[in-house]
Design a protein around this motif. Structure first.
Motif, mmCIF file in Angstrom:
data_model
loop_
_atom_site.group_PDB
_atom_site.id
_atom_site.type_symbol
_atom_site.label_atom_id
_atom_site.label_comp_id
_atom_site.label_asym_id
_atom_site.label_seq_id
_atom_site.Cartn_x
_atom_site.Cartn_y
_atom_site.Cartn_z
ATOM 1 N N HIS B 34 0.789 -1.228 0.000
ATOM 2 C CA HIS B 34 0.000 0.000 0.000
ATOM 3 C C HIS B 34 0.824 1.284 0.000
ATOM 4 O O HIS B 34 0.259 2.381 -0.075
ATOM 5 C CB HIS B 34 -1.030 -0.041 1.127
ATOM 6 C CG HIS B 34 -2.280 -0.736 0.639
ATOM 7 N ND1 HIS B 34 -2.232 -1.942 -0.019
ATOM 8 C CD2 HIS B 34 -3.575 -0.388 0.659
ATOM 9 C CE1 HIS B 34 -3.464 -2.287 -0.361
ATOM 10 N NE2 HIS B 34 -4.296 -1.358 0.038
ATOM 11 N N PRO B 38 1.306 2.330 -5.033
ATOM 12 C CA PRO B 38 1.049 3.711 -5.478
ATOM 13 C C PRO B 38 2.312 4.396 -6.024
ATOM 14 O O PRO B 38 2.245 5.091 -7.047
ATOM 15 C CB PRO B 38 0.547 4.404 -4.207
ATOM 16 C CG PRO B 38 -0.080 3.300 -3.412
ATOM 17 C CD PRO B 38 0.779 2.087 -3.677
ATOM 18 N N ASP B 102 -7.768 3.706 6.194
ATOM 19 C CA ASP B 102 -9.181 3.343 6.293
ATOM 20 C C ASP B 102 -9.273 1.826 6.374
ATOM 21 O O ASP B 102 -8.258 1.132 6.331
ATOM 22 C CB ASP B 102 -9.953 3.880 5.083
ATOM 23 C CG ASP B 102 -9.338 3.436 3.757
ATOM 24 O OD1 ASP B 102 -9.155 2.214 3.580
ATOM 25 O OD2 ASP B 102 -9.041 4.285 2.911
ATOM 26 N N MET B 103 -10.496 1.313 6.507
ATOM 27 C CA MET B 103 -10.691 -0.120 6.742
ATOM 28 C C MET B 103 -10.002 -0.987 5.677
ATOM 29 O O MET B 103 -9.336 -1.980 6.007
ATOM 30 C CB MET B 103 -12.197 -0.424 6.755
ATOM 31 C CG MET B 103 -12.550 -1.874 7.021
ATOM 32 S SD MET B 103 -14.338 -2.110 7.075
ATOM 33 C CE MET B 103 -14.735 -2.007 5.329
ATOM 34 N N GLN B 104 -10.139 -0.617 4.420
ATOM 35 C CA GLN B 104 -9.556 -1.438 3.356
ATOM 36 C C GLN B 104 -8.022 -1.406 3.419
ATOM 37 O O GLN B 104 -7.364 -2.424 3.200
ATOM 38 C CB GLN B 104 -10.037 -0.937 1.984
ATOM 39 C CG GLN B 104 -11.527 -1.138 1.742
ATOM 40 C CD GLN B 104 -12.345 0.085 2.074
ATOM 41 O OE1 GLN B 104 -12.168 0.683 3.131
ATOM 42 N NE2 GLN B 104 -13.248 0.458 1.178
ATOM 43 N N VAL B 105 -7.478 -0.231 3.694
ATOM 44 C CA VAL B 105 -6.018 -0.116 3.808
ATOM 45 C C VAL B 105 -5.522 -0.953 4.987
ATOM 46 O O VAL B 105 -4.512 -1.655 4.896
ATOM 47 C CB VAL B 105 -5.613 1.371 3.973
ATOM 48 C CG1 VAL B 105 -4.141 1.501 4.362
ATOM 49 C CG2 VAL B 105 -5.888 2.152 2.692
ATOM 50 N N ALA B 189 -8.242 13.383 3.179
ATOM 51 C CA ALA B 189 -8.392 12.491 2.024
ATOM 52 C C ALA B 189 -7.628 11.192 2.243
ATOM 53 O O ALA B 189 -8.190 10.101 2.144
ATOM 54 C CB ALA B 189 -7.903 13.180 0.755
ATOM 55 N N SER B 190 -6.366 11.283 2.559
ATOM 56 C CA SER B 190 -5.526 10.074 2.582
ATOM 57 C C SER B 190 -5.573 9.350 3.912
ATOM 58 O O SER B 190 -5.255 8.164 3.985
ATOM 59 C CB SER B 190 -4.079 10.453 2.285
ATOM 60 O OG SER B 190 -3.532 11.194 3.369
#
Lengths: 157, 289
Positions: B34, B38, B102-105, B189-190
């Motif tokens: 992650h 990117p 966030d949850m997915q990260v 945002a991030s």
């Protein structure tokens, strides 16, 4: 050099050869034709591309297809069973949890994970769980209500 | 956004990974991906070979051993966030984990990957510094442990040598009257830390602070220990006045970053405010005697 992969998506086995740099979201959309998973920001922020990878909600734009070799994936196309909407899909339908619909597949997948982990989430817990999903129609209130609807339906309330 | 071409090798043992690293100087280790993916999509880096360590067994665990907490490098943020053991014996780790991205990260990102990447706005470095962790690095030449305060060298640069892989994080189990907290200003945002402060305090019988460890992330090129705050807290009865005076040292000696979102002055201000909040929250978390 291409790599052989084999992935189960929504209960169906798929095998083929892919370039290592092929992102999982492109594999799902362009190779398998499952265009329900959307591409939004492409930078792991918006959550439109969220899928379940072996039961975990992840952003399929931040993963290579080769990493998913041997895994089980669920996309938005795999939630309904025998033509019946999944409780979360029904919640979004009943509570008007979408306007343009672009974020919806990712929202619904992420929301199923929230309710799986916490069958009776508070509004704050739902909002915290959906921090990785952006709705630019800003219809968050209805989305939260949709998740509450699905949680209640799942626990038979 | 399509990354440049690369070769991909999935390994099933650490030894295989170390062999590939030794043979390919420019290879990169793929953990949760992650930060790496990117960067590859933006073509900031174009590694010729990715060594995927995601399927190595025994790199993902949380256990107590020899009075220490040991966390495998491939343990995900979510596994740490949800660990009942850690909530009981080292709550700073799950608190920090739950505030990442966030949850997915959190489902995919790993503690080892985050530490080895050493993002200036990453959350883990602050917590790891505040807990005086040791990091275990392994290479073809064997194993060594690196103290957290020696691990973060510069922007995106750690003490890991070419050919080394971060294998485990070790933390001495907190004992006595201790309190911890992690307070951050989320980038909206991030989810990265504009400023993040981890506080680890131990107390005598009263409110007198016996020892203080304060980790700071988001402010400078690398995370650091706020030693000025620590010495101002040590041996002192903590109240609003003494906490405020100590927090004023949060950015002593630090070269604060300025960017479009937060100027250097604003970051220094945030660091002071969040240091106060983290200390106050850490005091509140001390179990009543």
């Amino acid at each position: 050099m291409k790599q052989a992969i084999s992935i189960n998506v929504n209960g169906a086995d798929h095998a083929g050869e892919v370039e290592p740099r092929l992102l999982l979201v492109h594999y799902l959309r362009d190779v398998l034709g499952l265009t329900g998973t959307h591409i939004g920001c492409e930078t792991s922020i918006c959550g439109a591309c969220t899928i379940l990878l072996d039961g975990q909600a992840v952003k399929s734009c931040t993963m290579f297809a080769v990493q998913a070799d041997g895994s089980n994936i669920t996309t938005i196309e795999g939630l309904a069973t025998n033509g019946n909407l999944h409780p979360m899909q029904e919640g979004f339908w009943e509570c008007h949890g979408l306007q343009c619909g672009y974020c919806t597949p990712g929202m619904i997948i992420a929301a199923t994970q929230i309710v799986d982990r916490n069958p009776n989430p508070s509004r704050d817990e739902i909002r915290h769980g959906l921090e990785g999903n952006l709705c630019r129609c800003t219809g968050y209130q209805h989305i939260v209500e949709a998740v509450e609807y699905a949680a209640a339906k799942k626990s038979g309330v | 956004m399509i990354p440049a071409e690369f070769n991909y090798a999935r390994v099933s043992t650490l030894d295989e990974a170390l062999t590939l690293l030794a043979q390919n100087e420019d290879a990169k280790i793929l953990a949760g991906g992650h930060s790496l993916i990117p960067a590859m999509k933006f073509r900031l880096i174009q590694p010729p070979l990715l060594v995927d360590i995601g399927r190595i067994k025994d790199l993902s665990y949380i256990r107590e051993e020899g009075g220490q907490i040991r966390v495998g490098a491939m343990t995900t943020h979510y596994q740490i966030e949800a660990s009942d053991l850690l909530k009981e014996i080292c709550p700073l780790l799950p608190e920090c984990a739950g505030s990442i991205g966030d949850m997915q990260v959190r489902n995919k990102g790993t503690i080892g990957g985050s530490l080895a990447h050493s993002d200036p706005a990453g959350d883990w470095p602050a917590a790891i510094l505040a807990l005086n962790a040791e990091l275990v690095a392994v290479s073809k030449n064997g194993e060594r442990t690196i103290k957290a305060e020696d691990f973060f060298v510069d922007l995106l640069t750690t003490a890991l040598e070419p050919g080394e892989i971060l294998r485990e994080i070790r933390i001495n189990k907190p004992n006595g009257r201790t309190g911890h907290a992690y307070m951050k200003m989320h980038h909206p945002a991030s989810g990265f830390a504009v400023v993040g402060i981890a506080a680890n305090l131990s107390f005598n019988g009263n409110n007198k602070c016996k020892a203080a460890n304060i980790g700071v992330t988001g402010v400078a090129a690398k995370a650091y220990r706020a030693t000025g705050v620590e010495s101002a807290l040590t041996g002192v009865n903590l109240d609003d006045a003494s906490i405020g005076a100590a927090a004023a040292h949060a950015t002593d000696g630090a070269d604060a970053n300025g960017d479009l979102f937060a100027s250097a002055d604003y970051r220094r201000h945030l660091a002071e405010v969040y240091t106060k909040r983290a200390i106050a929250a850490a005091m509140k978390s001390v179990p009543s005697a």
